[in-house]
Design a protein around this motif. Structure first.
Motif, short mmCIF file in Angstrom:
data_model
loop_
_atom_site.label_atom_id
_atom_site.label_comp_id
_atom_site.label_asym_id
_atom_site.label_seq_id
_atom_site.Cartn_x
_atom_site.Cartn_y
_atom_site.Cartn_z
N ASN A 1 0.85 -1.19 0.00
CA ASN A 1 0.00 0.00 0.00
C ASN A 1 0.89 1.24 0.00
OD1 ASN A 1 -1.57 -2.22 1.78
ND2 ASN A 1 -3.02 -0.99 0.61
N ASN A 2 1.48 1.50 -1.15
CA ASN A 2 2.47 2.58 -1.22
C ASN A 2 2.22 3.57 -2.36
OD1 ASN A 2 3.06 0.97 -3.38
ND2 ASN A 2 5.16 0.49 -2.76
N ALA A 3 1.04 3.53 -2.97
CA ALA A 3 0.74 4.44 -4.08
C ALA A 3 -0.24 5.51 -3.61
CB ALA A 3 0.17 3.68 -5.27
N LYS A 4 -0.17 6.66 -4.28
CA LYS A 4 -0.99 7.79 -3.88
C LYS A 4 -1.26 8.68 -5.08
CE LYS A 4 -0.89 11.57 -0.44
NZ LYS A 4 -0.07 12.20 0.62
N LEU A 5 -2.47 9.16 -5.19
CA LEU A 5 -2.81 10.09 -6.28
C LEU A 5 -3.80 11.12 -5.79
CD1 LEU A 5 -5.86 9.24 -7.37
CD2 LEU A 5 -4.62 7.45 -8.55
N GLU A 6 -3.92 12.19 -6.57
CA GLU A 6 -4.87 13.24 -6.23
C GLU A 6 -5.70 13.58 -7.47
OE1 GLU A 6 -3.06 16.92 -5.07
OE2 GLU A 6 -2.15 17.25 -7.04
N THR A 7 -6.94 13.94 -7.22
CA THR A 7 -7.85 14.36 -8.29
C THR A 7 -8.42 15.72 -7.95
OG1 THR A 7 -8.45 12.05 -8.77
CG2 THR A 7 -9.92 13.77 -9.59
N LYS A 8 -8.29 16.64 -8.88
CA LYS A 8 -8.87 17.97 -8.72
C LYS A 8 -9.90 18.18 -9.82
CE LYS A 8 -4.74 20.09 -6.69
NZ LYS A 8 -3.73 21.18 -6.81
N GLY A 9 -11.04 18.70 -9.45
CA GLY A 9 -12.08 18.91 -10.46
C GLY A 9 -13.19 19.80 -9.97
N PHE A 10 -14.19 19.97 -10.82
CA PHE A 10 -15.34 20.80 -10.46
C PHE A 10 -16.58 20.26 -11.13
CE2 PHE A 10 -14.09 22.66 -14.50
CZ PHE A 10 -15.31 22.93 -15.11
N GLU A 11 -17.72 20.61 -10.57
CA GLU A 11 -19.02 20.30 -11.15
C GLU A 11 -19.88 21.55 -11.07
OE1 GLU A 11 -20.61 16.95 -9.10
OE2 GLU A 11 -19.17 15.53 -9.97
N LEU A 12 -20.46 21.92 -12.18
CA LEU A 12 -21.26 23.14 -12.27
C LEU A 12 -22.65 22.80 -12.81
CD1 LEU A 12 -21.59 26.30 -12.34
CD2 LEU A 12 -20.68 26.18 -14.68
N SER A 13 -23.66 23.33 -12.17
CA SER A 13 -25.03 23.13 -12.64
C SER A 13 -25.76 24.45 -12.60
CB SER A 13 -25.74 22.09 -11.77
OG SER A 13 -27.07 21.91 -12.20
N VAL A 14 -26.35 24.85 -13.72
CA VAL A 14 -27.10 26.10 -13.82
C VAL A 14 -28.51 25.77 -14.32
CG1 VAL A 14 -27.22 28.38 -14.87
CG2 VAL A 14 -24.99 27.37 -14.34
N ALA A 15 -29.51 26.23 -13.60
CA ALA A 15 -30.90 25.93 -13.98
C ALA A 15 -31.73 27.21 -13.97
CB ALA A 15 -31.51 24.91 -13.01
N TRP A 16 -32.74 27.22 -14.84
CA TRP A 16 -33.64 28.37 -14.93
C TRP A 16 -35.03 27.86 -15.28
CZ3 TRP A 16 -33.27 33.53 -13.95
CH2 TRP A 16 -34.29 34.35 -14.45
N ARG A 17 -36.02 28.40 -14.59
CA ARG A 17 -37.41 28.07 -14.92
C ARG A 17 -38.24 29.34 -14.85
NH1 ARG A 17 -40.03 23.98 -10.93
NH2 ARG A 17 -38.40 22.67 -11.82
N ASP A 18 -39.20 29.45 -15.78
CA ASP A 18 -39.97 30.70 -15.87
C ASP A 18 -41.23 30.44 -16.70
OD1 ASP A 18 -40.69 33.30 -15.55
OD2 ASP A 18 -38.87 34.15 -16.44
N MET A 19 -42.05 31.46 -16.79
CA MET A 19 -43.26 31.40 -17.63
C MET A 19 -43.35 32.66 -18.48
SD MET A 19 -46.36 29.68 -15.43
CE MET A 19 -47.32 29.54 -16.94
#
Length: 333
Positions: free
Chosen positions: A30-48
């Motif tokens: 058990n000698n391995a290591k990694l990193e993950t960098k990221g993002f998640e974006l959600s944009v919503a709009w509702r109207d009449m």
């Protein structure tokens, strides 16, 4: 909007090499290591707008993974090593195809410089770049300290996966759609894939697919068959032997992009008015049309399926994505 930084520690990895005198290899540790960098974006709009109701949602995500710790004593560039980004591909840099009209001395010089991969070279074969200026095209020891003419030519990790959902309702009518895609997905074709190379394989497995680039292979200027010459081709000169290996090395010329935009679902429906359903035992009835995978915009030739390629990491090795159309009625009593 979510931004994340995840570190995966104590992963299983190779141990240090032990003297052969022990007669056994060391167990993984058990000698391995990694990193993950990221993002998640959600944009919503509702109207009449008057009687029209609508909503839309856009989703976008991206991430990159970097190796932090990994035992790689030789520094093999084709394995994991600290600092490597997951998906990095080492390969040769392509200058182009060897042109016709070169003198014997020029062809001999090319053959000598690329003799590591094969002894015979001529017009229509791949011409590789001598990045280290040694006069010889080779991978060196294939290590970080000596990688010859190899360099990181691409990263095959998918980038910027996105989706879009839209819905409109007006009186008894409704409409919805769902789009999905990837903005950037470099792909390296396998050297033995006849689906990609077409004629660059054995005669028994050479294929030709409609809407592909299989006919765009190098043919000499004096070619007298019905296809004619093609000295400005995309694919190199074909060989029905192992000599083809010299032209299908991992290289910059044959980096495809499997990015795509696909209409995953489209639906149009009509709900019967209450004036009709009130005189029946039915409380609600809706007739609808639904389509799956109706439209795909892609960078690859149409013969290749980008979503399936990404999932299986191969060309045409998976069952193709089906296009389906259906009509239906939904009844509530």
């Amino acid at each position: 909007f979510d931004w994340y930084h995840r570190v995966t520690d104590d992963m299983m990895g190779p141990s240090i090499e032990l003297p052969s005198l022990l007669g056994a290899s060391a167990p993984r540790a058990n000698n391995a290591k990694l990193e993950t960098k990221g993002f998640e974006l959600s944009v919503a709009w509702r109207d009449m707008i008057g009687e029209v109701f609508y909503n839309a949602r856009l989703g976008l995500g991206d991430s990159q993974t970097t190796i932090l710790e990994y035992v790689n004593e030789t520094g093999n560039v084709h394995s994991w090593y600290p600092g490597k980004k997951h998906g990095d591909v080492w390969g040769l840099t392509t200058v182009g195809l060897i042109p016709e009209g070169l003198s014997d001395a020029e062809l001999e010089e090319i053959a000598e410089s690329q003799s590591y991969y094969h002894a015979n070279w001529g017009p229509g074969d791949i011409l590789y770049a001598d990045l280290d200026g040694s006069g010889s095209i080779d991978p060196g020891q294939g290590t970080l300290d000596d990688h010859g003419d190899l360099s990181i030519i691409t990263n095959t990790s998918p980038r910027y996966q996105f989706s879009f959902t839209g819905e409109v309702q007006w009186r008894n009518w409704d409409f919805s759609m769902f789009w999905q895609g990837i903005l950037d997905q470099p792909f390296i074709p396998q050297s033995g894939s006849e689906f990609y190379w077409g004629k660059l394989h054995s005669p028994a497995s050479a294929i030709l697919m409609r809407n592909s680039h299989h006919l765009d292979y190098w043919r000499p200027s004096d070619e007298d068959n019905f296809l004619g010459p093609n000295t400005d081709a995309y694919l190199p000169k074909p060989y029905f032997s192992n000599e083809r290996i010299k032209n299908v090395q991992t290289q910059t010329r044959f980096i495809e992009n499997a990015r795509y935009l696909r209409l995953k679902n489209l639906q149009v429906g009509y709900t019967l008015p209450a004036s009709i359903t009130d005189i029946t035992p039915i409380s609600r009835a809706r007739v609808f049309f639904s389509g799956e995978n109706l439209l795909t915009l892609q960078a690859l030739p149409k013969a290749f399926e980008p979503e399936g390629m990404i999932a299986s990491n191969s060309m045409m090795r998976s069952y193709p994505i089906a296009r389906m159309v259906s009509l239906g009625i939904s009844v509530t009593f």
